[in-house]
Write an enzyme that holds these catalytic residues in place. Structure first.
Site, short mmCIF file in Angstrom:
data_model
loop_
_atom_site.label_atom_id
_atom_site.label_comp_id
_atom_site.label_asym_id
_atom_site.label_seq_id
_atom_site.Cartn_x
_atom_site.Cartn_y
_atom_site.Cartn_z
N GLU A 65 -30.66 1.00 112.58
CA GLU A 65 -29.72 0.83 113.69
C GLU A 65 -29.70 -0.62 114.17
O GLU A 65 -28.64 -1.17 114.47
CB GLU A 65 -30.08 1.77 114.84
N LEU A 97 -29.17 -12.28 107.72
CA LEU A 97 -28.58 -11.21 108.54
C LEU A 97 -28.00 -11.75 109.84
O LEU A 97 -27.13 -11.12 110.44
CB LEU A 97 -29.64 -10.14 108.87
#
Length: 350
Positions: free
Chosen positions: A26, A69
């Site tokens: 998540e 990321l």
């Protein structure tokens, strides 16, 4: 949920939905596409298979694992939360909503996602995909980000949940995943595939022909153009001046080439004077080696990369924490995306 059972993508955190796995997925999937996350997730769990391993991680190595990321605050939040779980919960992920919500980097959506998916608890979730699905389902006009609409969507998300006595596969975790998957694969932002939608017969937006108008548009970011400068100073022996970015700075915890971020520095000469002041020496600006374009928050940045060299034969002694690094050593450090591009450029030059 029947549609989800037949159409769900096979994802590693779905195959083994431990709270730790769902939590990491998540956090990684915030602001990042699932296809991009997959190799990072699998490498991350190989490096940190347990919460205790993550808590003990070296921060620089953690940042290197996260490199590419973006949104590095997420990684620091994971690290801080893991330390808190070890200190306060003996390394076991907590299973009450308030305890999960108290962890660094976790909000209402993430807490609900973890506890519903991993633990089968009855908590609603609301993120980009489910906001869109529920907005169209009830023909909610206006932007989902507006406070009244947010309140309405949370109420809808709660009301949609199955009863708490449903078995795994038919419980709130399955429903929440199904709603997210529906938004990702069918109820897409543009050109939703209404003909294959399992809830198309119930969808008010489809009935009114308003799929393209709902949800309302979120206010677009007004980007500002900006020029920044990265300076390449060599020690003449294949090493280059770098420093770790201090806390509070953009990309804190990563390493970078000398790069002033003061908005008043708007040309190469000023950037060179800034570095000369840092090192206590006189430097000369060389020609531009490359221009790298990237975006940070509301800025569209043109990064102008220049070599600089001392005006005399004496090489400056960099103050701590500045240091000289070879290209090989840079490979062991966490760098920003633009910093890594510069490192690869220097490596290609030999």
């Amino acid at each position: 949920m029947d549609w989800f059972a037949d159409n769900a993508r096979s994802l590693p955190w779905r195959r083994d939905p431990k709270p730790y796995h769902v939590w990491v997925s998540e956090i990684m999937c915030q602001q990042t596409q699932v296809a991009t996350v997959l190799p990072y997730f699998e490498r991350f769990l190989r490096s940190y298979p347990t919460i205790a391993d993550l808590a003990e991680a070296d921060e620089a190595e953690l940042m290197r694992q996260w490199e590419g990321l973006g949104y590095y605050r997420r990684a620091r939040g994971l690290h801080a939360a893991a330390k808190k779980i070890v200190a306060e919960h003996d390394g076991v992920f907590p299973e009450t909503f308030d305890e999960v919500l108290a962890l660094p980097g976790i909000g209402r959506y993430t807490a609900g996602a973890i506890l519903s998916i991993a633990c089968g608890q009855r908590h609603p979730i609301l993120e980009g995909n489910t906001q869109r699905v529920f907005s169209r389902w009830v023909a909610l006009e206006g932007s989902p980000s507006e406070t009244p609409n947010q309140k309405t969507l949370w109420q809808i998300a709660q009301a949609m949940l199955p009863p708490s006595d449903r078995p795994p596969g038919r419980d709130s975790g399955a429903f929440n995943q199904a709603a997210m998957e529906l938004g990702a694969l069918v109820c897409k932002p543009r050109d939703p595939d209404c003909n294959v939608c399992p809830v198309g017969s119930l969808c008010a937006a489809k009935r009114l022909g308003m799929q393209s108008q709902i949800p309302g548009k979120v206010k677009k970011i007004q980007y500002e153009d900006k020029t920044e400068f990265a300076l390449i100073l060599s020690d003449g022996a294949g090493r280059y001046l770098m420093r770790p970015i201090p806390r509070g700075g953009r990309w804190a915890g990563l390493w970078d080439f000398p790069r002033p971020v003061d908005s008043s520095i708007d040309n190469g000469e000023a950037a060179t004077r800034w570095l000369a002041d840092q090192l206590g020496c006189s430097l000369a600006l060389g020609p531009e080696l490359a221009a790298i374009r990237h975006a940070v928050t509301k800025y569209r940045i043109r990064l102008s990369v220049h070599r600089v060299c001392p005006n005399d034969a004496t090489l400056p002694q960099p103050p701590s924490p500045w240091t000289w690094l070879s290209v090989g050593e840079m490979g062991q450090k966490p760098l920003s995306v633009t910093g890594r591009k510069i490192a690869k450029m220097l490596d290609a030059e030999g």
